[in-house]
Design a protein around this motif. Structure first.
Motif, PDB file in Angstrom:
ATOM      1  N   ILE A  27       0.896  -1.327  -0.131  1.00 36.03           N
ATOM      2  CA  ILE A  27       0.075  -0.020  -0.017  1.00 36.03           C
ATOM      3  C   ILE A  27       0.891   1.339  -0.059  1.00 36.03           C
ATOM      4  CG2 ILE A  27      -1.720   1.322   1.166  1.00 36.03           C
ATOM      5  CD1 ILE A  27      -2.613  -1.488   2.804  1.00 36.03           C
ATOM      6  N   MET A  28       0.579   2.278  -1.045  1.00 39.64           N
ATOM      7  CA  MET A  28       1.288   3.187  -1.101  1.00 39.64           C
ATOM      8  C   MET A  28       0.443   4.693  -1.037  1.00 39.64           C
ATOM      9  SD  MET A  28       4.239   2.376  -4.123  1.00 39.64           S
ATOM     10  CE  MET A  28       3.597   1.262  -4.891  1.00 39.64           C
ATOM     11  N   GLN A  29       0.867   5.797  -0.736  1.00 43.17           N
ATOM     12  CA  GLN A  29       0.389   6.903  -0.872  1.00 43.17           C
ATOM     13  C   GLN A  29       1.479   8.071  -1.188  1.00 43.17           C
ATOM     14  OE1 GLN A  29      -2.550   7.941   2.019  1.00 43.17           O
ATOM     15  NE2 GLN A  29      -1.123   9.557   2.758  1.00 43.17           N
ATOM     16  N   PHE A  30       0.933   8.636  -2.421  1.00 52.82           N
ATOM     17  CA  PHE A  30       1.772   9.639  -2.901  1.00 52.82           C
ATOM     18  C   PHE A  30       1.261  10.858  -3.519  1.00 52.82           C
ATOM     19  CE2 PHE A  30       1.142   5.790  -5.372  1.00 52.82           C
ATOM     20  CZ  PHE A  30       0.497   6.390  -6.515  1.00 52.82           C
ATOM     21  N   ALA A  31       1.874  11.900  -3.833  1.00 51.89           N
ATOM     22  CA  ALA A  31       1.503  13.158  -4.062  1.00 51.89           C
ATOM     23  C   ALA A  31       0.955  12.996  -5.633  1.00 51.89           C
ATOM     24  CB  ALA A  31       2.213  14.386  -4.115  1.00 51.89           C
ATOM     25  N   ALA A  32      -0.062  13.817  -6.152  1.00 48.94           N
ATOM     26  CA  ALA A  32      -0.499  13.852  -7.549  1.00 48.94           C
ATOM     27  C   ALA A  32       0.515  14.478  -8.321  1.00 48.94           C
ATOM     28  CB  ALA A  32      -1.857  14.328  -7.621  1.00 48.94           C
TER      29      ALA A  32
ATOM     30  N   HIS B 210      -8.140  14.101 -12.783  1.00 47.61           N
ATOM     31  CA  HIS B 210      -9.431  14.111 -12.530  1.00 47.61           C
ATOM     32  C   HIS B 210      -9.641  14.406 -10.907  1.00 47.61           C
ATOM     33  CE1 HIS B 210      -9.937  14.380 -16.771  1.00 47.61           C
ATOM     34  NE2 HIS B 210      -9.556  13.067 -17.075  1.00 47.61           N
ATOM     35  N   GLY B 211      -9.057  13.561 -10.411  1.00 47.47           N
ATOM     36  CA  GLY B 211      -9.186  13.626  -8.782  1.00 47.47           C
ATOM     37  C   GLY B 211      -8.473  14.519  -8.087  1.00 47.47           C
ATOM     38  N   CYS B 212      -7.340  14.893  -8.560  1.00 44.92           N
ATOM     39  CA  CYS B 212      -6.713  15.645  -7.765  1.00 44.92           C
ATOM     40  C   CYS B 212      -6.074  17.014  -8.549  1.00 44.92           C
ATOM     41  CB  CYS B 212      -5.065  15.029  -7.453  1.00 44.92           C
ATOM     42  SG  CYS B 212      -5.402  13.445  -6.561  1.00 44.92           S
ATOM     43  N   ARG B 213      -6.513  17.356  -9.849  1.00 49.76           N
ATOM     44  CA  ARG B 213      -6.260  18.574 -10.718  1.00 49.76           C
ATOM     45  C   ARG B 213      -4.785  18.815 -10.646  1.00 49.76           C
ATOM     46  NH1 ARG B 213     -10.800  18.793 -13.482  1.00 49.76           N
ATOM     47  NH2 ARG B 213     -12.529  18.576 -12.229  1.00 49.76           N
ATOM     48  N   PHE B 214      -3.888  17.558 -10.556  1.00 48.86           N
ATOM     49  CA  PHE B 214      -2.345  17.774 -10.451  1.00 48.86           C
ATOM     50  C   PHE B 214      -2.114  18.599  -9.325  1.00 48.86           C
ATOM     51  CE2 PHE B 214      -2.664  16.451 -15.117  1.00 48.86           C
ATOM     52  CZ  PHE B 214      -2.065  15.167 -14.731  1.00 48.86           C
ATOM     53  N   ASP B 215      -2.838  18.626  -8.288  1.00 43.96           N
ATOM     54  CA  ASP B 215      -2.341  19.362  -6.954  1.00 43.96           C
ATOM     55  C   ASP B 215      -1.434  18.652  -6.096  1.00 43.96           C
ATOM     56  OD1 ASP B 215      -2.280  20.631  -4.703  1.00 43.96           O
ATOM     57  OD2 ASP B 215      -4.356  21.119  -4.260  1.00 43.96           O
ATOM     58  N   PRO B 216      -0.213  18.914  -6.291  1.00 48.21           N
ATOM     59  CA  PRO B 216       0.905  17.915  -5.581  1.00 48.21           C
ATOM     60  C   PRO B 216       0.311  17.757  -3.913  1.00 48.21           C
ATOM     61  CG  PRO B 216       1.720  20.217  -6.140  1.00 48.21           C
ATOM     62  CD  PRO B 216       0.748  20.001  -6.777  1.00 48.21           C
ATOM     63  N   GLY B 217      -0.587  18.712  -3.629  1.00 48.02           N
ATOM     64  CA  GLY B 217      -0.934  18.652  -2.131  1.00 48.02           C
ATOM     65  C   GLY B 217      -1.838  17.408  -1.747  1.00 48.02           C
ATOM     66  N   LYS B 218      -2.480  17.166  -2.792  1.00 47.27           N
ATOM     67  CA  LYS B 218      -3.434  15.919  -2.663  1.00 47.27           C
ATOM     68  C   LYS B 218      -2.911  14.605  -3.217  1.00 47.27           C
ATOM     69  CE  LYS B 218      -7.439  19.018  -3.779  1.00 47.27           C
ATOM     70  NZ  LYS B 218      -8.466  19.070  -4.688  1.00 47.27           N
ATOM     71  N   TYR B 219      -3.458  13.488  -2.545  1.00 48.11           N
ATOM     72  CA  TYR B 219      -2.595  12.483  -2.380  1.00 48.11           C
ATOM     73  C   TYR B 219      -3.617  11.151  -2.971  1.00 48.11           C
ATOM     74  CZ  TYR B 219       0.799  14.345   0.469  1.00 48.11           C
ATOM     75  OH  TYR B 219       2.244  15.127   0.918  1.00 48.11           O
ATOM     76  N   ILE B 220      -2.949  10.498  -3.702  1.00 45.90           N
ATOM     77  CA  ILE B 220      -3.329   9.353  -4.336  1.00 45.90           C
ATOM     78  C   ILE B 220      -2.985   7.897  -3.357  1.00 45.90           C
ATOM     79  CG2 ILE B 220      -3.505   7.562  -6.242  1.00 45.90           C
ATOM     80  CD1 ILE B 220      -2.583  10.284  -7.910  1.00 45.90           C
ATOM     81  N   GLN B 221      -3.913   6.875  -3.064  1.00 44.61           N
ATOM     82  CA  GLN B 221      -3.613   5.680  -2.155  1.00 44.61           C
ATOM     83  C   GLN B 221      -3.627   4.666  -3.509  1.00 44.61           C
ATOM     84  OE1 GLN B 221      -5.692   3.446   0.809  1.00 44.61           O
ATOM     85  NE2 GLN B 221      -4.486   5.051   1.867  1.00 44.61           N
ATOM     86  N   PHE B 222      -2.736   3.972  -3.608  1.00 47.27           N
ATOM     87  CA  PHE B 222      -2.358   3.027  -4.357  1.00 47.27           C
ATOM     88  C   PHE B 222      -1.982   1.465  -3.616  1.00 47.27           C
ATOM     89  CE2 PHE B 222       0.113   0.271  -7.254  1.00 47.27           C
ATOM     90  CZ  PHE B 222      -0.796   0.169  -8.395  1.00 47.27           C
ATOM     91  N   VAL B 223      -2.960   0.467  -4.132  1.00 45.04           N
ATOM     92  CA  VAL B 223      -2.759  -0.701  -3.309  1.00 45.04           C
ATOM     93  C   VAL B 223      -2.330  -1.884  -4.359  1.00 45.04           C
ATOM     94  CG1 VAL B 223      -3.782  -2.642  -2.080  1.00 45.04           C
ATOM     95  CG2 VAL B 223      -4.426  -0.338  -1.629  1.00 45.04           C
ATOM     96  N   PHE B 224      -1.403  -2.688  -4.398  1.00 45.14           N
ATOM     97  CA  PHE B 224      -1.120  -3.514  -5.057  1.00 45.14           C
ATOM     98  C   PHE B 224      -1.076  -4.964  -4.250  1.00 45.14           C
ATOM     99  CE2 PHE B 224       2.554  -6.255  -7.207  1.00 45.14           C
ATOM    100  CZ  PHE B 224       1.639  -6.924  -8.115  1.00 45.14           C
TER     101      PHE B 224
END
Lengths: 276, 118
Positions: free
Chosen positions: A137-142, A183-197
């Protein structure tokens, strides 16, 4: 101002990488024969990018990420000789810039090394929330640089799969992650995407969640998934009328690659499943 | 749009071996971050035949594919000819998955496209 790259030339496998770096403008390459020798050099000066040796231990390679004598190398690219999910997750956890296993694909490498050299500080981190070998599970900026780094780490985690399957899976992940960032973060680096593999014996599962308002897949006339049969570019006209940039193929391509793809009720979380 | 540096894409325009042919050679990944450069080149080009060489493009994303299809639509409208040549396997796979393989005018190489279109 010249960029300084420190690399360990301990295998013929890196020759092509060295050639690529040497062709880059304003780039000075400092070569070393081993991780130990390179580490000594890294303790006496800062380098813009460090490439570890292909050989040597993981701890030797991770040591470049420690501060020594006041010098900390911010962009360390770990090289390895064979696929190792544990080494990849260790690299992410310790803040490595990227990870590549021989034989190296120069196109991916060139993309990463160029970004490592060009992108100004600070480099946004990739937070590793869980790192079991079969469940990450990772979380990172857009942020595009972070997405490219995540994709390369992910590519390494798939390196035991047939190359064409790996390429397709990365194509799908790229599109879904870009959608989340755009679309989810508007390429705002202050917003985060969570990714699970997650990986089981029989399937690969990817989960992408963004903080955006979500979308309803069936209402997207500007996306290729809504095109009538026999008219695969109908949506391009709609996109132009709506003033949208070209594109709209991402979900369609991802759906074709994956065996199943579903969204949560809000539409800001996607599950992608590929059976093995 | 994001403000990150674009990837290492290079676009070179040169005249073809026949009159009225322009060849656009693209090198590097073509993505949402740099497709505007490509779009700009293709929009400015007014040659009767435009050949786009993608042999050195390791991958493209949905945005770049949309841009490439924009060339197709524009050429159809303006009765100009175009060709996409030297398609790497990865791009062929993407075009196929997007269902547009049959829409794009593709040829194995520049010479084949020149022979067919000029």
């Amino acid at each position: 101002m010249n960029k300084r790259v420190l690399l360990v030339r301990d295998s013929p496998a890196v020759d092509e990488l060295v050639a690529k770096i040497s062709q880059m403008e304003d780039c000075v390459v400092v070569e070393s024969d081993s991780n130990v020798e390179a580490k000594a050099l890294a303790e006496s000066a800062s380098y813009d990018v460090v490439l570890t040796g292909v050989g040597g231990t993981l701890s030797e390679k991770l040591s470049f990420l420690e501060t020594s004598n006041g010098h900390r190398q911010n962009r360390v690219i770990l090289l390895g000789s064979e696929p190792s999910p544990g080494d990849v997750t260790a690299a992410i956890r310790h803040g490595a810039f990227s990870y590549f296993t021989a034989p190296f694909k120069t196109s991916w490498f060139q993309e990463i090394i160029t970004r490592a050299l060009q992108t100004p500080d600070p480099v946004a981190p990739i937070q590793l929330l869980s790192a079991l070998p079969n469940w990450i599970i990772m979380q990172f900026a857009a942020d595009h640089l972070v997405l490219e780094r995540v994709l390369q780490f992910l590519r390494e985690l798939h390196s035991d799969l047939p190359p064409s399957l790996c390429d397709n899976l990365m194509m799908a992940c790229r599109e879904v992650l870009l959608n989340a960032a755009e679309h989810g973060c508007r390429f705002d680096p202050g917003k985060y995407i969570q990714f699970v593999f997650a990986r089981t014996k029989r399937l690969l599962l990817y989960q992408v969640r963004d903080p955006g308002p979500g979308f309803a897949p069936k209402s997207m006339t500007h996306a290729a998934i809504s095109n009538p049969v026999g008219d695969p570019i109908r949506h391009l006209e709609i996109r132009e009328q709506q003033g949208l940039r070209p594109g709209g193929f991402g979900i369609l391509v991802a759906e074709k690659i994956m065996d199943e793809m579903l969204y949560n009720e809000k539409g800001n979380e996607a599950l992608l499943i590929k059976y093995l | 749009m994001p403000t990150q540096p674009t990837g290492p894409v290079k676009i070179e325009a040169s005249p073809g071996s026949k009159d009225g042919v322009n060849v656009l050679k693209v090198s590097g990944p073509l993505t949402i971050y740099n497709f505007f450069d490509f779009q700009d080149f293709t929009r400015k080009d007014k040659s009767p035949v435009l050949i786009i060489d993608l042999g050195e493009v390791p991958y493209m994303d949905s945005a770049a594919l949309g841009c490439l299809l924009g060339v197709h639509v524009s050429c159809e409208k303006n009765q100009r000819k175009y060709a996409v040549v030297n398609l790497p396997e990865r791009l062929q796979t993407m075009f196929s998955m997007a269902g547009v393989s049959e829409y794009l005018n593709t040829y194995p190489n520049v010479a084949a496209a020149e022979s067919a279109l000029s």
